[in-house]
Design a protein around this motif. Structure first.
Motif, PDB file in Angstrom:
ATOM      1  N   VAL A  38       0.843  -1.191   0.000  1.00 20.53           N
ATOM      2  CA  VAL A  38       0.000   0.000   0.000  1.00 20.53           C
ATOM      3  C   VAL A  38       0.879   1.242   0.000  1.00 20.53           C
ATOM      4  N   ARG A  39       0.495   2.206  -0.854  1.00 17.22           N
ATOM      5  CA  ARG A  39       1.167   3.515  -0.906  1.00 17.22           C
ATOM      6  C   ARG A  39       0.193   4.573  -0.418  1.00 17.22           C
ATOM      7  N   LEU A  40       0.652   5.419   0.490  1.00 18.53           N
ATOM      8  CA  LEU A  40      -0.132   6.560   0.966  1.00 18.53           C
ATOM      9  C   LEU A  40       0.400   7.837   0.351  1.00 18.53           C
ATOM     10  N   HIS A  41      -0.508   8.752   0.062  1.00 21.49           N
ATOM     11  CA  HIS A  41      -0.138  10.082  -0.405  1.00 21.49           C
ATOM     12  C   HIS A  41      -1.021  11.071   0.348  1.00 21.49           C
ATOM     13  N   TRP A  42      -0.418  12.150   0.827  1.00 23.06           N
ATOM     14  CA  TRP A  42      -1.199  13.162   1.517  1.00 23.06           C
ATOM     15  C   TRP A  42      -0.692  14.542   1.150  1.00 23.06           C
ATOM     16  N   GLU A  43      -1.619  15.465   1.161  1.00 21.45           N
ATOM     17  CA  GLU A  43      -1.291  16.864   0.893  1.00 21.45           C
ATOM     18  C   GLU A  43      -2.272  17.740   1.664  1.00 21.45           C
ATOM     19  N   PRO A  44      -1.859  18.966   1.973  1.00 23.66           N
ATOM     20  CA  PRO A  44      -2.756  19.843   2.738  1.00 23.66           C
ATOM     21  C   PRO A  44      -4.076  20.066   2.016  1.00 23.66           C
ATOM     22  N   ALA A  45      -5.150  20.051   2.792  1.00 20.71           N
ATOM     23  CA  ALA A  45      -6.487  20.332   2.258  1.00 20.71           C
ATOM     24  C   ALA A  45      -6.877  21.742   2.668  1.00 20.71           C
ATOM     25  N   SER A  46      -7.720  22.334   1.882  1.00 26.16           N
ATOM     26  CA  SER A  46      -8.161  23.689   2.183  1.00 26.16           C
ATOM     27  C   SER A  46      -9.497  23.608   2.903  1.00 26.16           C
ATOM     28  N   PRO A  47      -9.745  24.332   3.941  1.00 25.21           N
ATOM     29  CA  PRO A  47      -8.862  25.247   4.658  1.00 25.21           C
ATOM     30  C   PRO A  47      -8.017  24.541   5.725  1.00 25.21           C
ATOM     31  N   THR A  48      -8.458  23.393   6.241  1.00 25.30           N
ATOM     32  CA  THR A  48      -7.667  22.684   7.251  1.00 25.30           C
ATOM     33  C   THR A  48      -7.707  21.193   6.961  1.00 25.30           C
ATOM     34  N   GLY A  49      -6.772  20.483   7.519  1.00 26.52           N
ATOM     35  CA  GLY A  49      -6.760  19.038   7.366  1.00 26.52           C
ATOM     36  C   GLY A  49      -5.880  18.592   6.210  1.00 26.52           C
ATOM     37  N   TRP A  50      -6.081  17.333   5.811  1.00 26.63           N
ATOM     38  CA  TRP A  50      -5.239  16.687   4.803  1.00 26.63           C
ATOM     39  C   TRP A  50      -6.091  15.855   3.860  1.00 26.63           C
ATOM     40  N   ASP A  51      -5.758  15.899   2.574  1.00 26.15           N
ATOM     41  CA  ASP A  51      -6.357  14.986   1.601  1.00 26.15           C
ATOM     42  C   ASP A  51      -5.431  13.780   1.521  1.00 26.15           C
ATOM     43  N   VAL A  52      -5.929  12.626   1.936  1.00 22.46           N
ATOM     44  CA  VAL A  52      -5.131  11.406   2.006  1.00 22.46           C
ATOM     45  C   VAL A  52      -5.705  10.389   1.021  1.00 22.46           C
ATOM     46  N   THR A  53      -4.834   9.748   0.250  1.00 27.35           N
ATOM     47  CA  THR A  53      -5.263   8.671  -0.638  1.00 27.35           C
ATOM     48  C   THR A  53      -4.365   7.458  -0.412  1.00 27.35           C
ATOM     49  N   ALA A  54      -4.932   6.287  -0.685  1.00 32.57           N
ATOM     50  CA  ALA A  54      -4.184   5.037  -0.570  1.00 32.57           C
ATOM     51  C   ALA A  54      -4.352   4.259  -1.873  1.00 32.57           C
ATOM     52  N   HIS A  55      -3.241   3.683  -2.354  1.00 34.01           N
ATOM     53  CA  HIS A  55      -3.250   2.834  -3.540  1.00 34.01           C
ATOM     54  C   HIS A  55      -2.728   1.453  -3.166  1.00 34.01           C
ATOM     55  N   LEU A  56      -3.250   0.428  -3.814  1.00 32.99           N
ATOM     56  CA  LEU A  56      -2.889  -0.958  -3.533  1.00 32.99           C
ATOM     57  C   LEU A  56      -2.250  -1.580  -4.759  1.00 32.99           C
ATOM     58  N   GLY A  57      -1.136  -2.272  -4.559  1.00 31.36           N
ATOM     59  CA  GLY A  57      -0.477  -2.972  -5.653  1.00 31.36           C
ATOM     60  C   GLY A  57      -1.126  -4.332  -5.875  1.00 31.36           C
ATOM     61  N   LEU A  58      -1.607  -4.563  -7.101  1.00 32.12           N
ATOM     62  CA  LEU A  58      -2.150  -5.868  -7.484  1.00 32.12           C
ATOM     63  C   LEU A  58      -1.179  -6.533  -8.454  1.00 32.12           C
ATOM     64  N   ALA A  59      -1.495  -7.733  -8.890  1.00 34.42           N
ATOM     65  CA  ALA A  59      -0.575  -8.492  -9.748  1.00 34.42           C
ATOM     66  C   ALA A  59      -0.222  -7.747 -11.032  1.00 34.42           C
ATOM     67  N   THR A  60      -1.191  -7.077 -11.635  1.00 34.03           N
ATOM     68  CA  THR A  60      -0.930  -6.432 -12.922  1.00 34.03           C
ATOM     69  C   THR A  60      -1.186  -4.932 -12.932  1.00 34.03           C
ATOM     70  N   ALA A  61      -1.582  -4.381 -11.796  1.00 38.42           N
ATOM     71  CA  ALA A  61      -1.911  -2.950 -11.775  1.00 38.42           C
ATOM     72  C   ALA A  61      -1.806  -2.394 -10.364  1.00 38.42           C
ATOM     73  N   GLU A  62      -1.875  -1.087 -10.298  1.00 37.25           N
ATOM     74  CA  GLU A  62      -1.948  -0.376  -9.031  1.00 37.25           C
ATOM     75  C   GLU A  62      -3.317   0.294  -9.014  1.00 37.25           C
ATOM     76  N   VAL A  63      -4.112   0.059  -7.974  1.00 38.75           N
ATOM     77  CA  VAL A  63      -5.482   0.559  -7.945  1.00 38.75           C
ATOM     78  C   VAL A  63      -5.708   1.495  -6.764  1.00 38.75           C
ATOM     79  N   HIS A  64      -6.670   2.390  -6.944  1.00 43.79           N
ATOM     80  CA  HIS A  64      -7.076   3.305  -5.883  1.00 43.79           C
ATOM     81  C   HIS A  64      -7.810   2.486  -4.823  1.00 43.79           C
ATOM     82  N   LEU A  65      -7.329   2.538  -3.606  1.00 44.03           N
ATOM     83  CA  LEU A  65      -7.921   1.779  -2.511  1.00 44.03           C
ATOM     84  C   LEU A  65      -8.924   2.615  -1.727  1.00 44.03           C
ATOM     85  N   ALA A  66      -8.539   3.833  -1.356  1.00 44.11           N
ATOM     86  CA  ALA A  66      -9.422   4.663  -0.543  1.00 44.11           C
ATOM     87  C   ALA A  66      -8.964   6.113  -0.579  1.00 44.11           C
ATOM     88  N   SER A  67      -9.883   7.007  -0.231  1.00 47.05           N
ATOM     89  CA  SER A  67      -9.587   8.435  -0.083  1.00 47.05           C
ATOM     90  C   SER A  67     -10.210   8.936   1.199  1.00 47.05           C
TER      91      SER A  67
END
Length: 109
Positions: A38-67
């Motif tokens: 699993v890969r996490l990515h986060w960046e500041p959200a406006s006006p407060t907090g963070w936009d966080v996403t998670a991606h999952l590695g599968l056998a043939t692709a990388e897919v969006h897991l959650a936001s």
């Protein structure tokens, strides 16, 4: 996140509900995720907090897991249950696949 970083690779998820996430930075040029990682990515959200996403590695692709849009500052505590369940499921599927492969080899299939 530092410059030149694509996200953070989740190394370990604590079994405690308030436990830590162990991660390592992934360079921007890193190839796709390995199976079950699993890969996490986060960046500041406006006006407060963070936009966080998670991606999952599968056998043939990388897919969006959650936001988690506009997650609070303690967002690791918020995302930990999802990451814990997904990494556990991936470990179980890997074990089952290995057992099936071994069974097929022993049976001469």
């Amino acid at each position: 996140m530092p410059d030149g970083v694509r996200g953070a690779l989740v190394r370990r998820v604590s079994t405690r509900h308030d436990g830590p996430l162990d991660v390592t930075w992934l360079a921007a040029g890193t190839p796709r995720l390995p199976l079950g990682r699993v890969r996490l990515h986060w960046e500041p959200a406006s006006p407060t907090g963070w936009d966080v996403t998670a991606h999952l590695g599968l056998a043939t692709a990388e897919v969006h897991l959650a936001s988690w849009p506009a997650a609070p500052d303690d967002w690791p505590r918020l995302v930990r249950p999802t990451l814990y369940e997904v990494t556990g499921l991936c470990a179980a599927l890997t074990f089952a696949t290995d057992a099936l492969d071994l069974s097929n080899r022993l049976a001469g299939v």
